[in-house]
Design an enzyme around this catalytic site. Structure first.
Site, PDB file in Angstrom:
ATOM      1  N   GLU A 110       1.383   0.563  -1.970  1.00  0.00           N
ATOM      2  CA  GLU A 110       0.930   1.612  -2.894  1.00  0.00           C
ATOM      3  C   GLU A 110       0.366   2.798  -2.131  1.00  0.00           C
ATOM      4  O   GLU A 110       0.417   3.923  -2.618  1.00  0.00           O
ATOM      5  CB  GLU A 110      -0.137   1.049  -3.838  1.00  0.00           C
ATOM      6  CG  GLU A 110      -0.473   1.977  -5.005  1.00  0.00           C
ATOM      7  CD  GLU A 110      -1.594   2.963  -4.720  1.00  0.00           C
ATOM      8  OE1 GLU A 110      -1.756   3.901  -5.502  1.00  0.00           O
ATOM      9  OE2 GLU A 110      -2.308   2.812  -3.698  1.00  0.00           O
ATOM     10  N   ASP A 151      -2.054  -3.870  -0.976  1.00  0.00           N
ATOM     11  CA  ASP A 151      -2.210  -3.214   0.319  1.00  0.00           C
ATOM     12  C   ASP A 151      -3.458  -2.347   0.387  1.00  0.00           C
ATOM     13  O   ASP A 151      -4.089  -2.031  -0.625  1.00  0.00           O
ATOM     14  CB  ASP A 151      -0.961  -2.386   0.659  1.00  0.00           C
ATOM     15  CG  ASP A 151      -0.697  -1.261  -0.338  1.00  0.00           C
ATOM     16  OD1 ASP A 151      -0.829  -1.508  -1.550  1.00  0.00           O
ATOM     17  OD2 ASP A 151      -0.374  -0.145   0.103  1.00  0.00           O
TER      18      ASP A 151
HETATM   19 ZN   LIG Z   1      -5.621   1.897  -5.032  1.00  0.00          ZN
END
Ligand SMILES: [Zn+2]
Length: 352
Positions: A126, A72
């Site tokens: 994340e 992401d």
């Molecule tokens: Zn990163």
């Protein structure tokens, strides 16, 4: 569906990854493309958990290592599609961390018989709240998939080895007072004034510098918030100061809290949240071999990263990847072509 050619060179692959938008929570298209590409590789067994992919070799090697990266990115900032200007690739995620993911995917596709068994992990979410983090989910629900002797997170680190990470703890120091009308202040006790003593102590605080596995971690204890006040004509009866303690890997979360409490022994202190530190574990054979292969001088990581999730599972981990971490999350983030190539070449040397 977008398709990825893992046999294209690392520059082309980085650009292809950037061009499949994958803002946190919206990684499905990219996860689909990565899954399709990995599934075509006979030497890997690929599993999918939501938008997280795990692909592993099973060669019966003496050591197993994890090579991981998140799929992401932070939100789009008018920085798609990718473009190449000279020796730099620009575009959302080029630095954080599709360059690193491209290197990992290249290794996954081309290293049919690595000298160490490898578990490749490509995970989602994340860049947002910790509870959604794909690696965290995997470590809670399928910890067996992450079992290894050593892990490399290919986050941008300018192709340097960043070992371990500091822990972080937030606590509130509660200052009591006595409420009164501000026209008769002598009848009350001002809780906000009491903050002066706490702030002075924080300003004078001398943080430790702690060597762990040969790396020096520099701690910090700082006020990061303050609240208090009832109304414009009231002597306040409470003030709260939020402090953030960044602590070295020689302390647990409980020890870190005990330190904050003893620093402010005469005050009420409430723990808010914390995340553990991670020791770099550079003395382990797999880690030492890695540092030698990538020819980089290890340095400590300041900040909390997903390497701590591996540490919690007993797996020493480092950050190593192309791109400068200071460029992460900036609109004009880029990755240098030379660094992409260097990371691929060095990782390949380690695994061959
Ligand atoms: Zn990163």
């Amino acid at each position: 569906m977008s398709s990825l050619d893992l046999h294209s060179d690392v520059v082309t692959l980085t650009r292809a990854l950037v061009d499949v938008s994958s803002v946190s929570g919206d990684e499905r298209a990219l996860a689909d493309a990565v899954e399709a590409a990995l599934s075509g590789l006979g030497h890997l067994r690929t599993q999918r958990f939501g938008n997280t992919l795990v692909a592993r070799t099973s060669l019966g090697r003496a050591e197993r290592v994890v090579v991981a990266g998140h799929l992401d990115t932070v939100p789009v900032a008018d920085n798609l599609p990718s473009r190449q200007v000279g020796d730099r690739i620009y575009g959302l995620g080029a630095c954080d961390m599709k360059g690193g993911v491209a290197v990992a995917l290249r290794l996954a596709a081309t290293l049919v018989e690595p000298v160490r068994d490898v578990t490749y992990v490509f995970y989602d979410c994340e860049e947002i709240e910790a509870e959604k983090n794909g690696l965290g989910r995997l470590s809670r629900e399928h910890p067996d998939t992450l079992a290894a002797d050593f892990a490399v997170l290919m986050e941008p680190s300018s192709a340097q080895v960043e070992g371990g990470c500091q822990g972080t703890l937030r606590a509130e120091i509660i200052l009591p007072g006595k409420r009164a009308h501000s026209a008769r202040a002598w009848m009350g006790e001002n809780a906000i004034h009491a903050a002066a003593e706490v702030l002075a102590r924080l300003a004078a605080y001398e943080p430790r510098q702690v060597p762990v596995d040969g790396l020096v971690y520099r701690e910090g204890l700082n006020a990061v918030g303050i609240t208090g006040g009832v109304a414009g004509n009231v002597i306040p009866d409470e003030c709260r100061i939020t402090v953030n303690y960044r602590f070295a890997p020689d302390r647990s979360e409980d020890e870190a809290f005990a330190h904050v409490r003893e620093t402010f022994a005469e005050y009420a202190v409430e723990r808010r949240d914390s995340a553990p530190a991670a020791a770099p574990g550079l003395s382990r054979p797999a880690a030492a071999a890695f540092v030698a292969a990538v020819e980089a001088e290890p340095r400590p990581k300041f900040g909390w990263t997903d390497v701590a999730r591996f540490a919690e599972l007993g797996v020493p981990a480092v950050n190593y990847g192309p791109g400068e971490s200071a460029l992460a999350h900036t609109k004009d983030e880029f990755v240098e072509v030379a660094e992409l190539r260097r990371c691929e070449e060095r990782m390949r040397a380690w695994l061959s």
